[in-house]
Design a protein around this motif. Structure first.
Motif, short mmCIF file in Angstrom:
data_model
loop_
_atom_site.label_atom_id
_atom_site.label_comp_id
_atom_site.label_asym_id
_atom_site.label_seq_id
_atom_site.Cartn_x
_atom_site.Cartn_y
_atom_site.Cartn_z
N PRO A 56 0.79 -1.23 0.00
CA PRO A 56 0.00 0.00 0.00
C PRO A 56 0.82 1.29 0.00
CG PRO A 56 -0.94 -1.58 1.53
CD PRO A 56 0.38 -2.15 1.09
N ASP A 57 1.98 1.31 0.66
CA ASP A 57 2.76 2.55 0.72
C ASP A 57 3.27 2.95 -0.66
OD1 ASP A 57 2.33 2.70 3.43
OD2 ASP A 57 4.26 1.83 3.98
N VAL A 58 3.85 2.00 -1.38
CA VAL A 58 4.33 2.28 -2.73
C VAL A 58 3.16 2.63 -3.63
CG1 VAL A 58 5.43 1.27 -4.77
CG2 VAL A 58 6.41 0.89 -2.50
N TYR A 59 2.08 1.89 -3.51
CA TYR A 59 0.88 2.14 -4.30
C TYR A 59 0.38 3.57 -4.09
CZ TYR A 59 -4.01 1.35 -5.85
OH TYR A 59 -5.24 1.42 -6.47
N THR A 60 0.36 4.01 -2.85
CA THR A 60 -0.13 5.36 -2.54
C THR A 60 0.76 6.43 -3.15
OG1 THR A 60 -1.20 4.66 -0.49
CG2 THR A 60 -0.56 6.97 -0.65
N ARG A 61 2.06 6.26 -3.03
CA ARG A 61 2.99 7.24 -3.59
C ARG A 61 2.82 7.34 -5.10
NH1 ARG A 61 8.52 5.19 -2.06
NH2 ARG A 61 9.21 7.01 -3.29
N TRP A 62 2.62 6.21 -5.73
CA TRP A 62 2.43 6.21 -7.18
C TRP A 62 1.09 6.85 -7.56
CZ3 TRP A 62 -0.93 2.37 -9.69
CH2 TRP A 62 -0.90 2.45 -11.08
N HIS B 293 0.92 -8.81 1.68
CA HIS B 293 -0.03 -7.83 1.14
C HIS B 293 -1.36 -8.45 0.74
CE1 HIS B 293 3.40 -5.28 1.33
NE2 HIS B 293 3.98 -5.73 0.24
N ASP B 294 -1.60 -9.71 1.14
CA ASP B 294 -2.85 -10.37 0.77
C ASP B 294 -4.07 -9.68 1.38
OD1 ASP B 294 -1.42 -12.14 -0.69
OD2 ASP B 294 -1.76 -13.88 0.61
N GLY B 295 -3.89 -9.01 2.50
CA GLY B 295 -5.02 -8.35 3.16
C GLY B 295 -5.35 -6.99 2.59
N CYS C 290 -7.54 0.16 -0.70
CA CYS C 290 -6.85 1.20 -1.48
C CYS C 290 -7.72 1.61 -2.66
CB CYS C 290 -5.49 0.68 -1.98
SG CYS C 290 -4.29 0.40 -0.67
N PHE C 291 -7.98 2.89 -2.74
CA PHE C 291 -8.85 3.40 -3.79
C PHE C 291 -8.18 3.21 -5.15
CE2 PHE C 291 -11.42 6.29 -6.25
CZ PHE C 291 -12.66 6.17 -5.65
N ASP C 292 -9.01 2.92 -6.14
CA ASP C 292 -8.55 2.77 -7.52
C ASP C 292 -7.56 3.88 -7.87
OD1 ASP C 292 -8.63 3.43 -10.43
OD2 ASP C 292 -9.92 1.68 -10.53
N ALA D 21 -1.87 11.92 0.72
CA ALA D 21 -1.44 10.52 0.65
C ALA D 21 -2.31 9.64 1.53
CB ALA D 21 0.02 10.41 1.07
N SER D 22 -2.80 10.19 2.62
CA SER D 22 -3.64 9.42 3.54
C SER D 22 -5.02 9.15 2.97
CB SER D 22 -3.79 10.17 4.87
OG SER D 22 -4.38 11.46 4.65
N GLY D 23 -5.33 9.73 1.81
CA GLY D 23 -6.65 9.57 1.24
C GLY D 23 -6.75 8.48 0.20
N VAL D 24 -5.73 7.63 0.07
CA VAL D 24 -5.76 6.56 -0.92
C VAL D 24 -5.95 5.19 -0.28
CG1 VAL D 24 -4.47 5.42 -2.76
CG2 VAL D 24 -4.36 7.90 -2.53
N CYS D 25 -5.19 4.87 0.74
CA CYS D 25 -5.29 3.58 1.41
C CYS D 25 -5.62 3.78 2.89
CB CYS D 25 -3.99 2.78 1.29
SG CYS D 25 -3.57 2.29 -0.40
#
Length: 431
Positions: free
Chosen positions: A187-193, A290-292, A366-368, A422-426
């Motif tokens: 989720p952290d990498v996903y959010t930054r991207w 990251h399965d959860g 995590c939001f689309d 950043a806190s608004g994605v996951c």
């Protein structure tokens, strides 16, 4: 006599004013009592939502009209440019909503509605120095799912792919890449991207694209062309004389495919069929840690008019009464998922399993990512997926990722007020 003439002149002046203002109902002290709601649902979905709106009458004299369209962004932009926005619009892109909030187009929501803005669907934004909530989720969906026919082995899946979707073709492919990145990098990498804080040419992002190509395997030109032109809901059922009901990719692709990566909404296509939905993590070559984490999407209501009744309507639409009515009006396979576990959820077996993941089993939602991006970057992502699918070579991928980085730098170079945090994605499931 002079008094009579004066009275007559006064009457004439009053009547003339009435004639000038009659279209606004000013003579009777009236205003337009109808609130307009613009949304993405048409067909049976739109009818169910409209029926719920009609049953929301609370005796105040205000009525609601629903305008459903598959060209939601284009319709809303045209209405805004014409100076005639809807009172309420329902969008699935928090990137678009963020832009509207920053531009002063949205009105902050009342406290009761803001309290239902569960993460990660509706983060508060700091606009004009104040953190406020500008939209609230009405319905939500789980995207990290793989669909297959009951009893079908998962050992060597043949993937169904349909990338066509009118003006927004390509998004089924972006869902793949987003889901793979989430499970491979977390989720952290996903959010930054997703928020423009990580380059597209980062090795972890690049690996998500190549993993997708590897999973799909070698495909013939005919298969590629079929996927690029086939709708994400498949082709109409030949038994349907009207040609309106799709049969899903699992029943449309020739030669027959065995598995499909698609959001929870697709369950209506397979209603009554022996089709199963499973979490996607086991198929994506990710880390078990990251399965959860699950990718999700939502349809959010926002207020575009100054009419206080519009804010009240959004408060009511996000409440339990409206959700109960909506569920009762919708067909079983179209009953919405809601973000709060205490709200009425679908009752069909597949719907219950998906609702349990959304509200009970998930550790992180995590939001689309493409819907969190600025629209210009999201659209470029859609196009790049189509181009890569047609030519999945390393050289082509490097070219496309470089182009996306250029769009990213132009679209989101700032960290100013109102930017999606950043806190608004996951976030952990709310409600």
């Amino acid at each position: 006599m002079s008094r009579a003439l004066a009275a007559l002149r006064t009457l004439r002046a009053f009547l003339a004013a009435c004639l000038l203002a009659v279209t606004a109902g000013a003579c009777a002290g009236e205003r337009d009592e109808t609130l307009v709601v613009l949304g993405p649902w048409t067909g049976d979905e739109g009818e169910a939502f409209e029926a719920m709106l009609n049953r929301l009458d609370d005796g105040t004299g205000r009525t609601y009209t629903y305008q459903g369209t598959r060209s939601l962004r284009e319709t809303l932009v045209a209405q805004l440019e014409a100076g005639d926005p809807p009172d309420v619009a329902i969008l699935n892109s928090v990137g678009e909503l963020t832009e509207y909030a920053r531009a002063g187009r949205l009105r902050p929501l009342p406290a009761a509605a803001a309290a239902r803005a569960y993460p990660p669907w509706a983060p508060p934004l700091a606009v004009d120095g104040t953190r406020r909530t500008y939209w609230v989720p009405l319905k939500v969906d789980l995207k990290s799912l793989v669909w297959s026919r009951e009893g079908q082995s998962a050992a060597s899946p043949e993937w169904c792919v349909g990338l066509a979707s009118q003006a927004t073709s390509g998004w089924p492919g972006t869902d793949w890449i987003e889901d793979i990145l989430l499970h491979q990098a977390g989720p952290d990498v996903y959010t930054r991207w997703a928020t423009g804080r990580l380059r597209w040419r980062d090795p972890r992002v690049r690996e998500a694209w190549t993993t997708w190509a590897d999973l799909l395997g070698d495909r013939s030109k005919a298969s590629v062309d079929q996927s690029l032109t086939m709708s994400y809901v498949g082709t109409p059922d030949p038994a349907d004389k009207g040609g309106a009901d799709p049969r899903g990719l699992l029943g449309s692709v020739t030669p027959r495919c065995t598995h499909e990566h698609q959001s929870a909404f697709i369950r209506y296509v397979y209603a009554g069929d022996p089709v199963r939905a499973d979490p996607s993590a086991g198929f994506l070559r990710g880390r078990s840690a990251h399965d959860g984490a699950y990718e999700v999407a939502g349809d959010m209501a926002a207020v575009f008019s100054d009419d206080p009744a519009a804010r009240t309507l959004v408060e009511r639409l996000s409440g339990k009464t409206a959700r109960t009515l909506w569920r009762s009006e919708a067909k079983e396979e179209l009953r919405p998922f809601f973000p709060d576990a205490t709200d009425p959820q679908p009752t069909d077996p597949t719907g219950r399993r998906i609702a349990a993941i959304l509200t009970e089993k998930a550790r992180t939602l995590c939001f689309d990512a493409s819907d969190a991006m600025p629209p210009v970057l999201r659209d470029a992502f859609h196009r790049a997926v189509l181009q890569y699918f047609g030519n999945p070579t390393g050289e082509r991928l490097d070219e496309l990722l470089g182009q996306l980085d250029a769009v990213r730098e132009d679209a989101a170079p700032d960290t100013g007020p109102g930017r999606l945090p950043a806190s608004g994605v996951c976030a952990a499931p709310g409600g």
